[in-house]
Write an enzyme that holds these catalytic residues in place. Sequence first.
Site, PDB file in Angstrom:
ATOM      1  N   LEU A  25       0.839  -1.203   0.000  1.00  0.00           N
ATOM      2  CA  LEU A  25       0.000   0.000   0.000  1.00  0.00           C
ATOM      3  C   LEU A  25       0.870   1.247   0.000  1.00  0.00           C
ATOM      4  O   LEU A  25       0.522   2.268  -0.588  1.00  0.00           O
ATOM      5  CB  LEU A  25      -0.915  -0.017   1.229  1.00  0.00           C
ATOM      6  CG  LEU A  25      -1.878   1.160   1.387  1.00  0.00           C
ATOM      7  CD1 LEU A  25      -2.826   1.251   0.196  1.00  0.00           C
ATOM      8  CD2 LEU A  25      -2.659   1.034   2.690  1.00  0.00           C
ATOM      9  N   TYR A  41      -8.093 -10.061  14.276  1.00  0.00           N
ATOM     10  CA  TYR A  41      -6.887 -10.582  13.638  1.00  0.00           C
ATOM     11  C   TYR A  41      -6.877 -12.111  13.639  1.00  0.00           C
ATOM     12  O   TYR A  41      -6.613 -12.743  12.610  1.00  0.00           O
ATOM     13  CB  TYR A  41      -5.664 -10.052  14.376  1.00  0.00           C
ATOM     14  CG  TYR A  41      -4.338 -10.439  13.755  1.00  0.00           C
ATOM     15  CD1 TYR A  41      -3.865  -9.779  12.634  1.00  0.00           C
ATOM     16  CD2 TYR A  41      -3.557 -11.449  14.310  1.00  0.00           C
ATOM     17  CE1 TYR A  41      -2.648 -10.112  12.056  1.00  0.00           C
ATOM     18  CE2 TYR A  41      -2.333 -11.798  13.749  1.00  0.00           C
ATOM     19  CZ  TYR A  41      -1.886 -11.132  12.623  1.00  0.00           C
ATOM     20  OH  TYR A  41      -0.677 -11.481  12.059  1.00  0.00           O
ATOM     21  N   LYS A  98      -6.959 -14.568  10.353  1.00  0.00           N
ATOM     22  CA  LYS A  98      -5.858 -15.482  10.072  1.00  0.00           C
ATOM     23  C   LYS A  98      -6.307 -16.936  10.102  1.00  0.00           C
ATOM     24  O   LYS A  98      -5.779 -17.770   9.341  1.00  0.00           O
ATOM     25  CB  LYS A  98      -4.712 -15.241  11.056  1.00  0.00           C
ATOM     26  CG  LYS A  98      -3.998 -13.908  10.840  1.00  0.00           C
ATOM     27  CD  LYS A  98      -3.420 -13.782   9.430  1.00  0.00           C
ATOM     28  CE  LYS A  98      -2.530 -12.569   9.266  1.00  0.00           C
ATOM     29  NZ  LYS A  98      -1.936 -12.472   7.913  1.00  0.00           N
TER      30      LYS A  98
END
Length: 254
Positions: A40, A164, A168
């Site tokens: 990014l 998170y 994942k």
Amino acid sequence: MVTGIVAGRLALVTGAGSGIGRAACQVLSREGATVIAADLNYDSAMETIKTIPLASGANAVGDHSAIELEVSQSASVQKALDTAMEHYKAPPTIIVNSAGIVRDNWLLKMSEEDFDKVVAVNLKGTFLVMQTFAKALTAASLPGSIINISSIVGKYGNMGQVNYVGSKAGVVGMSRVAALELGKSNIRVNAILPGFIDTPIIKSVPEKVMKEFLARIPLGRQADPVEVGELITYLASEKSSYVNGAVIDIAGGL
């Protein structure tokens, strides 16, 4: 003559501006691949390219490049593919999904915005990159290797990281499905579960929590990102030609 276990291959690495992504670019290049560093932050991706040896001598490789990429946006992912096709005349046959972010908080305090953003980058982003580049590989009848970076906490959980950990864990399940579906096209998909690696993300972990985790690691230390890069490169190479749908811990025994 270029040598190495991925000599002559073209690799796309997302999240290449730092940490595991940067290390993956360095090791893949060392082993003979031409690297597209995608992040990014374009400047960070360019800094990664500058850490790769120039195309001369024993480390001679093709012309590396850096691109700006927002993995959670399908238009940005498609633009990355189009740029690669225009420059290299073929899609990358190694795809490393390393882009990831954290927005930690307790379950009862997690904002919907922080939950959505982490899932969008870590899970949806991995999906979009896999789908877009696998379509290009199948259209060109090229074999490939996709390596998705999950996390050891996606396996065991971790307080304060509900978004998170969820993202994942999703990467693991998604990788297994992709391996089943893409195997017939000779595209292998594997997932890596890093533990405590010396990366910018880990620096956000409170010192007390870090000490507790280090005490649980039999090897007693964090890993260098290059150690993860070595595993990524092995999975990208023909040395792992029968490894598909695997989920591999690299966590020092945690």
